[in-house]
Design a protein around this motif. Structure first.
Motif, mmCIF file in Angstrom:
data_model
loop_
_atom_site.group_PDB
_atom_site.id
_atom_site.type_symbol
_atom_site.label_atom_id
_atom_site.label_comp_id
_atom_site.label_asym_id
_atom_site.label_seq_id
_atom_site.Cartn_x
_atom_site.Cartn_y
_atom_site.Cartn_z
ATOM 1 N N GLU A 44 -37.439 -79.482 141.636
ATOM 2 C CA GLU A 44 -38.619 -80.446 141.198
ATOM 3 C C GLU A 44 -38.383 -80.739 139.569
ATOM 4 O O GLU A 44 -38.839 -81.755 139.105
ATOM 5 N N ARG A 45 -38.490 -79.578 139.032
ATOM 6 C CA ARG A 45 -38.572 -79.595 137.604
ATOM 7 C C ARG A 45 -37.453 -80.087 137.074
ATOM 8 O O ARG A 45 -37.616 -80.772 136.166
ATOM 9 N N ASN A 86 -38.108 -83.894 137.477
ATOM 10 C CA ASN A 86 -38.935 -84.348 136.486
ATOM 11 C C ASN A 86 -38.389 -84.312 135.289
ATOM 12 O O ASN A 86 -38.727 -85.389 134.357
ATOM 13 N N SER A 87 -37.585 -83.373 135.012
ATOM 14 C CA SER A 87 -36.953 -83.508 133.364
ATOM 15 C C SER A 87 -35.969 -84.736 133.236
ATOM 16 O O SER A 87 -36.023 -85.228 132.272
ATOM 17 N N TYR A 88 -35.287 -84.975 134.273
ATOM 18 C CA TYR A 88 -34.480 -86.089 134.497
ATOM 19 C C TYR A 88 -35.351 -87.446 134.071
ATOM 20 O O TYR A 88 -35.036 -88.391 133.338
ATOM 21 N N ASP A 89 -36.440 -87.634 134.869
ATOM 22 C CA ASP A 89 -37.163 -88.888 134.872
ATOM 23 C C ASP A 89 -37.689 -89.243 133.420
ATOM 24 O O ASP A 89 -37.825 -90.009 132.805
ATOM 25 N N GLU A 90 -38.130 -87.800 132.858
ATOM 26 C CA GLU A 90 -38.577 -87.669 131.510
ATOM 27 C C GLU A 90 -37.523 -88.236 130.660
ATOM 28 O O GLU A 90 -37.764 -89.048 129.703
ATOM 29 N N GLY A 140 -33.755 -80.023 132.031
ATOM 30 C CA GLY A 140 -33.343 -80.205 133.482
ATOM 31 C C GLY A 140 -32.073 -79.494 133.802
ATOM 32 O O GLY A 140 -31.920 -78.915 134.819
#
Length: 441
Positions: A250-251, A254-258, A282
Motif C-alpha cells: 500500500e505504501r 501511495n508513493s506512486y500516486d504521489e 515507492g
C-alpha cells in the motif's frame, strides 16, 4: 563820547575775529576733504564689483575723464547678449596688462555671476578678458576681431556682438553634440535591450526544452514504478495476505500516486525533487514487498543505486570511476556492483537530453533536482557531491549551483579671490600694452 568810541572800535574787532574763525574752519575742511578724497576712489575691486553686480558695465572716474563713452549705448549692447553674458570694466589708459588681469580675477570672484569678464582702457588700445564660455585661443580671437583702433565704446560693442555669435555657435554645437550623444546612448541601450530580450527568449526556449526533456525522463521513472506495482497484482483485500506485506504494498502504491500527481503539477525542474523523493520511497517498499512474498529478509534501507535509481535501493558500495575521471565509492544494486567488480560497465540510467540520451549525471542542470530527490534521505547533495566528482552535475554542485532546487537558481565654479584664474576660467587678451599699475587694489 567815550562810550560811542568804545562801541565803534568793538565792531571791527569782532569782524576780524569772525574772519579768522572762518579761515580756520575753511582750512580744516580743506584738509579734511583733501585727505578723504582718495578714500572715495572708484577704481578699487570692491567698488567695481559692486557696480557690476548692478550693471554689466562699469566705467571708472578717470576713464570718464580720458574718453567720452555713451554708457547707455554700451550697456544696451551688453544687455542684448544672452549666451556670452559679458561684464565689462573701462579703466584709465595707464592701466597695465598684469594689473588689469588681476583686477578681473578679483572682481569676478566677488560678483559671482556672469560668464565672461573684460577690461579695456578708455582709449580702447588695450583689452583683456577671462571666460568660462571661451578658451584662451577663442577669447584672444574675439578680442582681436573687436578692432583695437576704434575706441572703448565701439570696441566693447563689437566684442559683445562677435562674442554672442560665437557663444550661440558653441551652444548649438553643444546641443547637437548632446543630441548625437543621446542618440548613441539610445542606440546602445536599444541594442543592449534587444540583446537582453533575445537572450531572454533563447534562455526561456532552452529552459522549456530542458523542462520538457526532464519531464519525459521523470514520467519514464513514474511509469516503470506503476508497471512494477501492477505486475505484482496483489489483492490488498485478501484476508490471508500478510499485514506487513499489505502495508509495504500500500505504501508503494501511495508513493506512486504521489509521484504521478507531483509530476503533473511540476512547472519547473525544482519541482521534480518531490517526484523522485516519492519514487525512491515507492521503490524501497516494492523491494520490501517482494522480499516478504519470497520469504526473504527485508533488505536494509540504503540509498538508491547510483548508476540507475530505477533499480531501487543499493546493496553495497563499490569503487567506480567515470571514463577519464577519479575513482570514488558509490552505492550500487547487486547487479551493477557485480558488473563494476568484473570490470564491466554498469547499467546507467540514460535520460532524454538535447534530442538524444545521456547519463542523468551528465545531462545538465535541469537534472540536479531529479538526482537530489532520490538521495534526499541519505545526505542529499553532500552525498551526491562526492559521488559525482568529474560529472556535469558534480561540477555544478561544487560551484554552489544547486542549492535546494534548480531555478531557485566646459565650465566649473569660480576660483578663490585673487590668485590664478581657475575653476574653468580661461585668460585672454593678446594685444596688451605694457607698463603702469592699476590703482585701487
Amino acid at each position: 563820547m567815550n562810550t560811542g568810541q568804545k562801541n565803534t572800535e568793538s565792531q571791527p574787532g569782532r569782524a576780524a575775529r569772525r574772519g579768522a574763525v572762518l579761515a580756520v574752519a575753511a582750512a580744516a575742511l580743506a584738509l579734511l576733504f583733501g585727505f578723504a578724497a582718495p578714500a572715495q576712489a572708484d577704481d578699487n575691486v570692491s567698488t567695481i564689483a559692486n557696480g557690476l553686480s548692478q550693471s554689466r558695465l562699469y566705467v571708472t572716474a578717470e576713464a570718464r575723464q580720458q574718453a567720452s563713452i555713451d554708457q547707455n549705448a554700451v550697456r544696451s549692447a551688453l544687455d542684448r547678449q544672452g549666451e556670452a553674458d559679458i561684464r565689462a570694466v573701462v579703466v584709465r589708459n595707464q592701466a597695465g596688462q598684469e594689473a588689469m588681469g588681476r583686477m578681473l580675477v578679483a572682481v569676478k570672484n566677488r560678483v559671482g555671476e556672469g560668464e565672461t569678464y573684460v577690461a579695456i582702457t578708455a582709449d580702447g588700445s588695450r583689452m583683456t578678458g577671462i571666460s568660462k564660455t571661451f578658451d584662451t585661443r577663442e577669447i584672444n580671437q574675439l578680442i582681436a576681431r573687436s578692432d583695437p583702433g576704434s575706441g572703448a565704446q565701439a570696441r566693447l560693442t563689437a566684442f559683445a556682438d562677435v562674442a554672442e555669435t560665437k557663444a550661440d555657435d558653441k551652444a548649438r554645437s553643444g546641443m547637437i553634440g548632446g543630441f548625437v550623444t543621446l542618440g548613441v546612448v539610445i542606440l546602445v541601450m536599444a541594442g543592449a535591450l534587444g540583446a537582453f530580450l533575445v537572450a531572454g527568449k533563447r534562455r526561456r526556449a532552452r529552459e522549456a526544452r530542458e523542462m520538457a526533456e526532464l519531464k519525459k525522463g521523470v514520467e519514464e521513472d513514474v511509469t516503470l514504478l506503476g508497471e512494477d506495482i501492477a505486475a505484482l497484482d496483489l489483492n490488498v483485500m485478501d484476508q490471508d495476505l500478510d499485514p506487513d506485506t499489505r502495508r509495504d504494498y500500500e505504501r508503494a502504491m501511495n508513493s506512486y500516486d504521489e509521484a504521478k500527481a507531483a509530476t503533473e503539477r511540476a512547472a519547473r525542474p525544482a519541482d521534480m525533487e518531490n517526484v523522485t523523493t516519492a519514487l525512491e520511497n515507492g521503490r524501497y517498499h516494492m523491494t520490501a514487498t517482494r522480499a516478504r512474498l519470497a520469504g526473504e529478509p527485508v533488505p536494509e534501507r540504503r540509498a538508491p543505486c547510483f548508476f540507475n535509481p530505477q533499480h531501487g535501493p543499493s546493496a553495497k558500495d563499490v569503487v567506480w570511476a567515470p571514463h577519464g575521471g577519479v575513482a570514488r565509492s558509490v552505492p550500487a544494486c547487486e547487479m551493477d556492483a557485480q558488473r563494476v567488480l568484473a570490470g564491466e560497465d554498469p547499467d546507467v540510467r540514460m535520460v532524454p537530453y538535447a534530442g538524444g540520451r545521456r547519463p542523468y549525471y551528465d545531462a545538465g542542470p535541469a537534472y540536479a533536482p531529479y538526482a537530489g530527490g532520490y538521495y534526499a534521505g541519505y545526505g542529499g547533495m553532500d552525498l551526491l557531491g562526492g559521488m559525482m566528482i568529474g560529472t556535469m552535475l558534480g561540477s555544478m554542485m561544487s560551484g554552489g549551483f544547486y542549492g535546494g532546487g534548480y531555478g531557485d537558481m566646459g565650465g566649473g565654479g569660480f576660483g578663490g579671490e585673487g590668485g590664478d584664474v581657475g575653476g574653468g576660467w580661461d585668460f585672454g587678451g593678446g594685444d596688451f600694452g605694457g607698463g603702469g599699475d592699476f590703482g585701487g587694489f
